[in-house]
Design a protein around this motif. Structure first.
Motif, PDB file in Angstrom:
ATOM      1  N   LEU A  32       0.858  -1.173   0.000  1.00 15.37           N
ATOM      2  CA  LEU A  32       0.000   0.000   0.000  1.00 15.37           C
ATOM      3  C   LEU A  32       0.899   1.228   0.000  1.00 15.37           C
ATOM      4  O   LEU A  32       1.878   1.276   0.748  1.00 15.37           O
ATOM      5  CB  LEU A  32      -0.899   0.014   1.236  1.00 15.37           C
ATOM      6  N   ARG A  33       0.587   2.201  -0.811  1.00 13.36           N
ATOM      7  CA  ARG A  33       1.514   3.333  -0.973  1.00 13.36           C
ATOM      8  C   ARG A  33       1.653   4.115   0.337  1.00 13.36           C
ATOM      9  O   ARG A  33       0.653   4.508   0.946  1.00 13.36           O
ATOM     10  CB  ARG A  33       1.037   4.254  -2.093  1.00 13.36           C
ATOM     11  N   PRO A  34       2.889   4.359   0.780  1.00 18.61           N
ATOM     12  CA  PRO A  34       3.102   5.175   1.972  1.00 18.61           C
ATOM     13  C   PRO A  34       3.280   6.651   1.636  1.00 18.61           C
ATOM     14  O   PRO A  34       3.270   7.503   2.526  1.00 18.61           O
ATOM     15  CB  PRO A  34       4.399   4.606   2.542  1.00 18.61           C
ATOM     16  N   GLU A  35       3.487   6.968   0.352  1.00 20.48           N
ATOM     17  CA  GLU A  35       3.634   8.342  -0.119  1.00 20.48           C
ATOM     18  C   GLU A  35       3.408   8.336  -1.626  1.00 20.48           C
ATOM     19  O   GLU A  35       3.238   7.279  -2.222  1.00 20.48           O
ATOM     20  CB  GLU A  35       5.015   8.895   0.247  1.00 20.48           C
ATOM     21  N   GLY A  38      -5.354  11.806  -2.181  1.00 20.76           N
ATOM     22  CA  GLY A  38      -5.801  10.455  -1.898  1.00 20.76           C
ATOM     23  C   GLY A  38      -5.215   9.894  -0.617  1.00 20.76           C
ATOM     24  O   GLY A  38      -4.420  10.542   0.069  1.00 20.76           O
ATOM     25  N   PRO A  39      -5.595   8.648  -0.284  1.00 20.61           N
ATOM     26  CA  PRO A  39      -5.140   8.013   0.947  1.00 20.61           C
ATOM     27  C   PRO A  39      -3.752   7.390   0.810  1.00 20.61           C
ATOM     28  O   PRO A  39      -3.406   6.865  -0.250  1.00 20.61           O
ATOM     29  CB  PRO A  39      -6.203   6.925   1.184  1.00 20.61           C
ATOM     30  N   MET A  40      -2.976   7.461   1.870  1.00 18.80           N
ATOM     31  CA  MET A  40      -1.675   6.802   2.001  1.00 18.80           C
ATOM     32  C   MET A  40      -1.754   5.914   3.247  1.00 18.80           C
ATOM     33  O   MET A  40      -2.646   6.068   4.089  1.00 18.80           O
ATOM     34  CB  MET A  40      -0.530   7.814   2.169  1.00 18.80           C
ATOM     35  N   PHE A  41      -0.778   5.021   3.373  1.00 18.43           N
ATOM     36  CA  PHE A  41      -0.845   4.032   4.459  1.00 18.43           C
ATOM     37  C   PHE A  41       0.536   3.829   5.084  1.00 18.43           C
ATOM     38  O   PHE A  41       1.499   3.504   4.386  1.00 18.43           O
ATOM     39  CB  PHE A  41      -1.359   2.695   3.914  1.00 18.43           C
ATOM     40  N   ARG A  42       0.607   4.027   6.391  1.00 22.97           N
ATOM     41  CA  ARG A  42       1.824   3.725   7.149  1.00 22.97           C
ATOM     42  C   ARG A  42       1.421   3.163   8.510  1.00 22.97           C
ATOM     43  O   ARG A  42       0.545   3.723   9.178  1.00 22.97           O
ATOM     44  CB  ARG A  42       2.691   4.973   7.362  1.00 22.97           C
ATOM     45  N   TYR A  46      -2.727   9.033  11.424  1.00 21.85           N
ATOM     46  CA  TYR A  46      -3.421   7.754  11.365  1.00 21.85           C
ATOM     47  C   TYR A  46      -2.696   6.824  10.407  1.00 21.85           C
ATOM     48  O   TYR A  46      -1.856   7.244   9.609  1.00 21.85           O
ATOM     49  CB  TYR A  46      -4.869   7.962  10.900  1.00 21.85           C
ATOM     50  N   ARG A  47      -3.052   5.548  10.473  1.00 21.63           N
ATOM     51  CA  ARG A  47      -2.395   4.577   9.603  1.00 21.63           C
ATOM     52  C   ARG A  47      -2.931   4.642   8.172  1.00 21.63           C
ATOM     53  O   ARG A  47      -2.242   4.261   7.245  1.00 21.63           O
ATOM     54  CB  ARG A  47      -2.540   3.171  10.205  1.00 21.63           C
ATOM     55  N   GLN A  48      -4.135   5.092   8.020  1.00 20.57           N
ATOM     56  CA  GLN A  48      -4.584   5.572   6.715  1.00 20.57           C
ATOM     57  C   GLN A  48      -4.744   7.071   6.846  1.00 20.57           C
ATOM     58  O   GLN A  48      -5.518   7.556   7.670  1.00 20.57           O
ATOM     59  CB  GLN A  48      -5.912   4.952   6.281  1.00 20.57           C
ATOM     60  N   PHE A  49      -3.984   7.806   6.067  1.00 21.53           N
ATOM     61  CA  PHE A  49      -4.048   9.261   6.106  1.00 21.53           C
ATOM     62  C   PHE A  49      -4.147   9.776   4.676  1.00 21.53           C
ATOM     63  O   PHE A  49      -3.986   9.020   3.719  1.00 21.53           O
ATOM     64  CB  PHE A  49      -2.827   9.845   6.819  1.00 21.53           C
ATOM     65  N   HIS A  50      -4.413  11.055   4.542  1.00 23.71           N
ATOM     66  CA  HIS A  50      -4.680  11.613   3.223  1.00 23.71           C
ATOM     67  C   HIS A  50      -3.705  12.748   2.913  1.00 23.71           C
ATOM     68  O   HIS A  50      -3.391  13.556   3.797  1.00 23.71           O
ATOM     69  CB  HIS A  50      -6.118  12.122   3.129  1.00 23.71           C
ATOM     70  N   GLN A  51      -3.261  12.763   1.689  1.00 21.02           N
ATOM     71  CA  GLN A  51      -2.349  13.816   1.248  1.00 21.02           C
ATOM     72  C   GLN A  51      -2.871  14.476  -0.021  1.00 21.02           C
ATOM     73  O   GLN A  51      -3.441  13.825  -0.896  1.00 21.02           O
ATOM     74  CB  GLN A  51      -0.950  13.259   0.969  1.00 21.02           C
ATOM     75  N   TYR A  52      -2.657  15.766  -0.064  1.00 20.20           N
ATOM     76  CA  TYR A  52      -2.775  16.523  -1.305  1.00 20.20           C
ATOM     77  C   TYR A  52      -1.347  16.915  -1.669  1.00 20.20           C
ATOM     78  O   TYR A  52      -0.542  17.243  -0.793  1.00 20.20           O
ATOM     79  CB  TYR A  52      -3.631  17.774  -1.097  1.00 20.20           C
TER      80      TYR A  52
END
Length: 429
Positions: free
Chosen positions: A80-83, A110-114, A123-129
């Protein structure tokens, strides 16, 4: 009895009472993005894990501890993409975007996952623009990216912001500086935190942004990269700062602001909020000219930034910058009596919705009093009351929830009356 299933730790449900804040932020981001003429790009949430191992670095916490990695049924090792930066560069290479045009201005959301330790705003699912300029080696593109990030945050009326900027120089500058930094830190190795001791071997530049107080005391006397700049790197940085001055964007030069990976060049920056605590960075970015070659493509210059949406929501909350919560609907149709009037209510609601007027109706067959209570909870401006006696005369009652005024309105002119009332409210506000 079956055990209740809960959400995965570190994930969050964004409930209806909070989604409007997300929409407010997203609409603001889109508004400024459009002003800069950037094009949206969407990449898969799943990528080959190798993409991030190469780009983010095998020795980083993201790859070593935080990525969600698994083997699929075909034997591929996926993540799952972390960035997003690595995904953007992969997409540019794979889809030959720079063969179609010399420069690409791209944005994403969209959502990223770490798998980090959950905490407020993280959060472990977070959102970036984010936004990227791909194809330009010149400092003007760095300034455009910084200007875009700055205007995005200014758009929301935020006041407690600070732009921090530094230069990493070109690759030759970095090599000289890294050698000097290691030479300085080696005698202090035993006083460094365990994390920084490990970084001394794998990623010495990251020691500069350590939050450990003991590390910071040692770093204060360390050589600064600005003293190792060659003429090219100094001219690049001077141009960036000069253009920021021309655009009246305030900044602070932070000699300890770094990017620890070899493919970063020249500009590094972040925007922090003094309204937050220790985790105060709202967005950050920089130039990463060396990444394309690392991912197997023909080298090309690129610069960009990423903004944490959850972090931005916290800043807006801290500075009390959210507008008033919008109403769920503008009109509520309340039916009096049995099935025939409920059917009329549905019909009138459909007619109003066809005119793009947000309208809701009762679905629990409540009394008129109960329906008016629900309309009040929804915050609607107008309630249309459909009673059998009035309906037989071709009329309905329109109640203004702000003033309490009620009036009979012909069913044939209801839509025009509602539009007039709502438009009048908009003009008054």
């Amino acid at each position: 009895m079956n055990q209740r299933i809960q959400r995965v730790r570190g994930m969050q449900d964004v409930l209806p009472g909070e989604v409007w804040k997300w929409r407010y932020v997203e609409q603001g981001l889109m508004h400024i993005t459009a002003a800069f003429g950037y094009q949206e790009i969407r990449t898969p949430v799943l990528e080959l894990a190798e993409l991030f191992i190469r780009s983010v670095g095998e020795t980083t916490d993201i790859v070593g501890k935080e990525m969600y990695v698994f083997e699929d049924r075909g034997g591929d090792i996926l993540s799952l993409r972390p960035e997003m930066t690595a995904s953007i560069v992969r997409a540019v290479i794979e889809n030959h975007l720079l063969q179609q045009q010399p420069i690409a201005r791209l944005w994403y959301y969209g959502p990223m996952f770490r798998r980090e330790r959950p905490q407020k705003g993280r959060y472990r699912q977070f959102h970036q623009y984010g936004a990227e300029v791909v194809g330009s080696p010149h400092p003007e593109s760095d300034v455009e990216i910084i200007s875009m990030a700055w205007q995005l945050l200014q758009h929301f009326g935020l006041s407690q912001l600070e732009l921090r900027i530094n230069t990493l120089g070109n690759s030759e500058t970095q090599q000289r500086y890294r050698a000097a930094l290691v030479a300085y830190l080696e005698p202090h190795k035993d006083q460094l935190s365990p994390e920084s001791q490990a970084r001394l071997v794998t990623n010495p530049l990251r020691i500069l942004d350590s939050k450990n107080e003991q590390d910071r005391a040692i770093v204060e006397q360390a050589p600064k990269i600005v003293d190792f700049l060659d003429d090219e790197s100094r001219a690049f940085f001077d141009t960036v700062l000069s253009l920021l001055d021309r655009l009246s964007i305030p900044y602070v030069v932070d000699p300890y602001l770094v990017r620890g990976l070899d493919y970063y060049r020249h500009t590094a920056f972040e925007i922090v909020s003094t309204a937050l605590g220790a985790q105060n960075a709202v967005c950050g970015g920089g130039r990463y000219d060396g990444l394309a070659a690392l991912l197997g493509g023909k080298p090309f210059p690129a610069v960009g930034f990423a903004l944490g949406v959850e972090r931005l929501l916290l800043v807006l909350e801290a500075e009390d910058r959210f507008p008033a919560k919008p109403p769920v609907a503008q009109v509520y149709i309340a039916a009096v009596g049995e099935a025939p009037m409920r059917e009329v209510a549905l019909m009138l609601a459909s007619r109003l919705r066809a005119e793009h007027i947000p309208t809701t109706v009762d679905l629990l067959r409540r009394s008129v009093k109960g329906q008016l209570r629900e309309a009040n909870r929804y915050g609607v401006r107008l309630v249309v009351i459909v009673g059998e006696q009035e309906w037989q005369q071709g009329m309905v009652i329109v109640k203004d929830m702000a003033s309490g005024e009620q009036k009979l309105v012909a069913e044939a002119t209801l839509v025009q009356e509602v539009v007039r009332r709502l438009r009048q409210e908009t003009n008054e506000s």
